[in-house]
Design a protein around this motif. Sequence first.
Motif, PDB file in Angstrom:
ATOM      1  N   ASP A 239      70.568 102.805  -5.592  1.00 33.92           N
ATOM      2  CA  ASP A 239      71.111 103.927  -6.361  1.00 33.92           C
ATOM      3  C   ASP A 239      72.196 104.671  -5.577  1.00 33.92           C
ATOM      4  O   ASP A 239      72.026 105.033  -4.427  1.00 33.92           O
ATOM      5  N   GLY A 240      73.289 104.861  -6.246  1.00 32.52           N
ATOM      6  CA  GLY A 240      74.379 105.628  -5.667  1.00 32.52           C
ATOM      7  C   GLY A 240      75.288 104.835  -4.757  1.00 32.52           C
ATOM      8  O   GLY A 240      76.139 105.423  -4.074  1.00 32.52           O
ATOM      9  N   ALA A 241      75.139 103.512  -4.714  1.00 35.05           N
ATOM     10  CA  ALA A 241      76.005 102.701  -3.865  1.00 35.05           C
ATOM     11  C   ALA A 241      77.436 102.737  -4.389  1.00 35.05           C
ATOM     12  O   ALA A 241      77.684 102.868  -5.585  1.00 35.05           O
ATOM     13  N   ASP A 242      78.374 102.597  -3.473  1.00 36.31           N
ATOM     14  CA  ASP A 242      79.790 102.615  -3.820  1.00 36.31           C
ATOM     15  C   ASP A 242      80.343 101.202  -3.643  1.00 36.31           C
ATOM     16  O   ASP A 242      80.375 100.664  -2.544  1.00 36.31           O
ATOM     17  N   TYR A 243      80.764 100.582  -4.757  1.00 32.89           N
ATOM     18  CA  TYR A 243      81.247  99.210  -4.722  1.00 32.89           C
ATOM     19  C   TYR A 243      82.763  99.181  -4.883  1.00 32.89           C
ATOM     20  O   TYR A 243      83.332  99.982  -5.641  1.00 32.89           O
ATOM     21  N   GLU A 244      83.371  98.224  -4.205  1.00 40.37           N
ATOM     22  CA  GLU A 244      84.831  98.162  -4.151  1.00 40.37           C
ATOM     23  C   GLU A 244      85.322  96.755  -4.457  1.00 40.37           C
ATOM     24  O   GLU A 244      84.853  95.780  -3.874  1.00 40.37           O
ATOM     25  N   ASN A 245      86.288  96.654  -5.383  1.00 46.65           N
ATOM     26  CA  ASN A 245      86.892  95.366  -5.715  1.00 46.65           C
ATOM     27  C   ASN A 245      87.886  94.941  -4.646  1.00 46.65           C
ATOM     28  O   ASN A 245      88.563  95.769  -4.034  1.00 46.65           O
ATOM     29  N   THR A 246      87.975  93.638  -4.436  1.00 46.58           N
ATOM     30  CA  THR A 246      88.988  93.054  -3.560  1.00 46.58           C
ATOM     31  C   THR A 246      89.679  91.941  -4.337  1.00 46.58           C
ATOM     32  O   THR A 246      89.017  91.078  -4.916  1.00 46.58           O
TER      33      THR A 246
END
Length: 428
Positions: free
Chosen positions: A349-356
């Motif tokens: 919960d609350g993780a920050d995901y980033e596209n590459t």
Amino acid sequence: MNAESEPARLRLLSAASTRMAGVLDMERVARHLVAVALGGFADTVGVYVAEQLIVGDEPPRPPGGRAVEARRIAVGATGADLEPLFPAGEMVVFAAGSAYAACIADGAPQRFGEPDRHLVLEPRVPPPRPARERLADLADFLLVPLRTGEAVLGLVGFARGSAAGPFTDADAALASELAALTARCLDGARRYQREHAAARTLQAGLLPLPPGAVPGVRVAHRSVPAGRANLVGGDWCDVVPLPAGRLALVIGDAMGHGSAAAAAMVQLRAAARTLAMLGKDPAQILTWLDRIAPDIGPVQFATCACAVLDPAAGTAEICRAGHPPPILLHPDGGCDVLDLPPGLPLGLDGADYENTRVAVPDGSTLVLYTDGLIETRTRDLEAGIAALRSALAGRADPLEDACADVVAKLVVPPNHDDVTVMLVRTGT
């Protein structure tokens, strides 16, 4: 064998128990019983189960005076080969009024001193002399039901030749003990085989699209559940066609094995597919899965990697949530581990995901896999990735062959974790 002797009785039961323990195939269970019984207890043995069990149904109710359809699953004799005459796997009909039908209907042992005239079992081919002499010499017959609780699964037929002498009351009691042990093992194998078939059906329904279903892209994948007994686990992979020739690629690993992990996998897979079809990018898909994961039952954590591949543009947007990094296999045979932010596993919960965004030139192969492929009790993550790169490097094989070869090189059964790998190659 003298069943009046307690040590002899215990040796026979112990041998049967040892050979049948943990066997998850009905025919193998029956063959073990035949082998043990031929070691001095009987001269011929046949094991028959109700036909309904073979087709996957529950144990039948007593037929009540009707003919009984059964399947012979094992047969044997001392000094002769009866298999060509009475092959395992053949369906037979026990006529109404026969001792065989009565044994199953009444669930009670049957004794007789000559072949049952009602039995419609004729050799399929003329018997050779040893078999003919063995059958002609049989002088005492004992049928014992294969009973589990109130259900009768079938029967075991024991017979002795004239030299062995008739079955005694102690022999009949021992035969009933052998049959009870066999029935429990057969029932366990029956349940396993039924669940195995159901799990395989489930697994087949959750596989990605077959190769060639997405224009301009080829897909190959393999899944290997953990251990010998697991039927389906928490790994999954999926290919979701999107507008403009793009496609979403998802691979995940729900914590644990068995039914709980499989249930979590099904829900996460369905949610990921829906989110991809709604046009969410990889980071958004993982963000939503992270919110969903704590509410899907006892399995609350999972890793996942998601990509949206655009073959026309030669690019892919990729994001991962605690999952092993994808590998890009170049057309010239070189391969690179993609440098992506690792992200936290789903469910925290609350993780920050980033596209590459990465370049995926025509003819490249994107390799997605779960940690079971690369990590073992003797191989850590880095060594596993190096082994995978070595298995992939320079491969110009058809994609299916390359996928199978990777699994063959890196997975040594019985593997302790589920394994899933998916290769996606752009270009025709």
